[in-house]
Design a protein around this motif. Structure first.
Motif, mmCIF file in Angstrom:
data_model
loop_
_atom_site.group_PDB
_atom_site.id
_atom_site.type_symbol
_atom_site.label_atom_id
_atom_site.label_comp_id
_atom_site.label_asym_id
_atom_site.label_seq_id
_atom_site.Cartn_x
_atom_site.Cartn_y
_atom_site.Cartn_z
ATOM 1 N N ILE A 145 0.830 -0.996 0.080
ATOM 2 C CA ILE A 145 0.202 0.001 0.206
ATOM 3 C C ILE A 145 0.687 1.190 0.042
ATOM 4 O O ILE A 145 1.754 1.386 0.557
ATOM 5 N N THR A 146 0.490 2.312 -0.758
ATOM 6 C CA THR A 146 1.290 3.581 -0.724
ATOM 7 C C THR A 146 0.345 4.563 0.070
ATOM 8 O O THR A 146 -0.893 4.612 -0.136
ATOM 9 N N VAL A 147 1.120 5.499 0.702
ATOM 10 C CA VAL A 147 0.554 6.671 1.393
ATOM 11 C C VAL A 147 -0.227 7.596 0.281
ATOM 12 O O VAL A 147 0.367 7.671 -0.805
ATOM 13 N N ALA A 148 -1.515 8.218 0.417
ATOM 14 C CA ALA A 148 -1.830 9.182 -0.808
ATOM 15 C C ALA A 148 -1.037 10.347 -0.744
ATOM 16 O O ALA A 148 -0.167 10.704 -0.073
ATOM 17 N N ALA A 191 -1.711 13.567 1.203
ATOM 18 C CA ALA A 191 -1.230 13.046 3.061
ATOM 19 C C ALA A 191 -0.308 14.370 3.244
ATOM 20 O O ALA A 191 0.274 14.953 2.591
ATOM 21 N N VAL A 193 3.386 2.155 2.762
ATOM 22 C CA VAL A 193 3.024 1.818 4.108
ATOM 23 C C VAL A 193 3.523 0.758 4.586
ATOM 24 O O VAL A 193 3.430 -0.275 4.066
ATOM 25 N N THR A 230 3.343 5.662 8.955
ATOM 26 C CA THR A 230 2.792 5.576 7.710
ATOM 27 C C THR A 230 1.392 5.189 7.656
ATOM 28 O O THR A 230 0.608 5.675 6.710
ATOM 29 N N TYR A 254 -1.078 8.190 8.642
ATOM 30 C CA TYR A 254 -1.044 9.033 7.621
ATOM 31 C C TYR A 254 -1.859 8.521 6.431
ATOM 32 O O TYR A 254 -2.432 9.464 5.540
ATOM 33 N N GLU A 255 -2.128 7.304 6.310
ATOM 34 C CA GLU A 255 -2.645 6.720 5.011
ATOM 35 C C GLU A 255 -4.242 6.831 5.387
ATOM 36 O O GLU A 255 -5.033 7.242 4.843
#
Length: 84
Positions: free
Chosen positions: A61-64, A67, A75, A80, A83-84
């Protein structure tokens, strides 16, 4: 027979010494228990952090991008993930 001042003072000193020794043992025991609890809780926290980090890293998963922090980063830990 009346006790002298020295006898009364010695009896009070003996009683104080006995209370102090018992109190000292109690404080040492309590300190040891608190220390042991702190070590156990610290190890549990570290283990939980490692488990969460490995679980999140495996999900890719990656942080938006919008953010406040860690934008676009993978993530891979509790910060992290927050913050996601």
């Amino acid at each position: 027979m009346t006790a002298t001042f020295e006898q009364i003072a010695q009896a009070n000193a003996d009683a104080f010494t006995a209370r102090t020794e018992k109190s000292g043992r109690t404080v040492r025991l309590l300190g040891s228990l608190v220390l042991a609890a702190g070590v156990i809780l610290s190890l549990s926290g570290a283990g939980t952090w490692a488990f969460v980090q490995s679980s999140l890293a495996g999900e890719n998963i990656t942080v938006a991008e919008d953010a406040a922090r860690f934008a676009g980063e993978p993530v891979d830990g509790p910060l992290t993930a927050y913050y996601e």
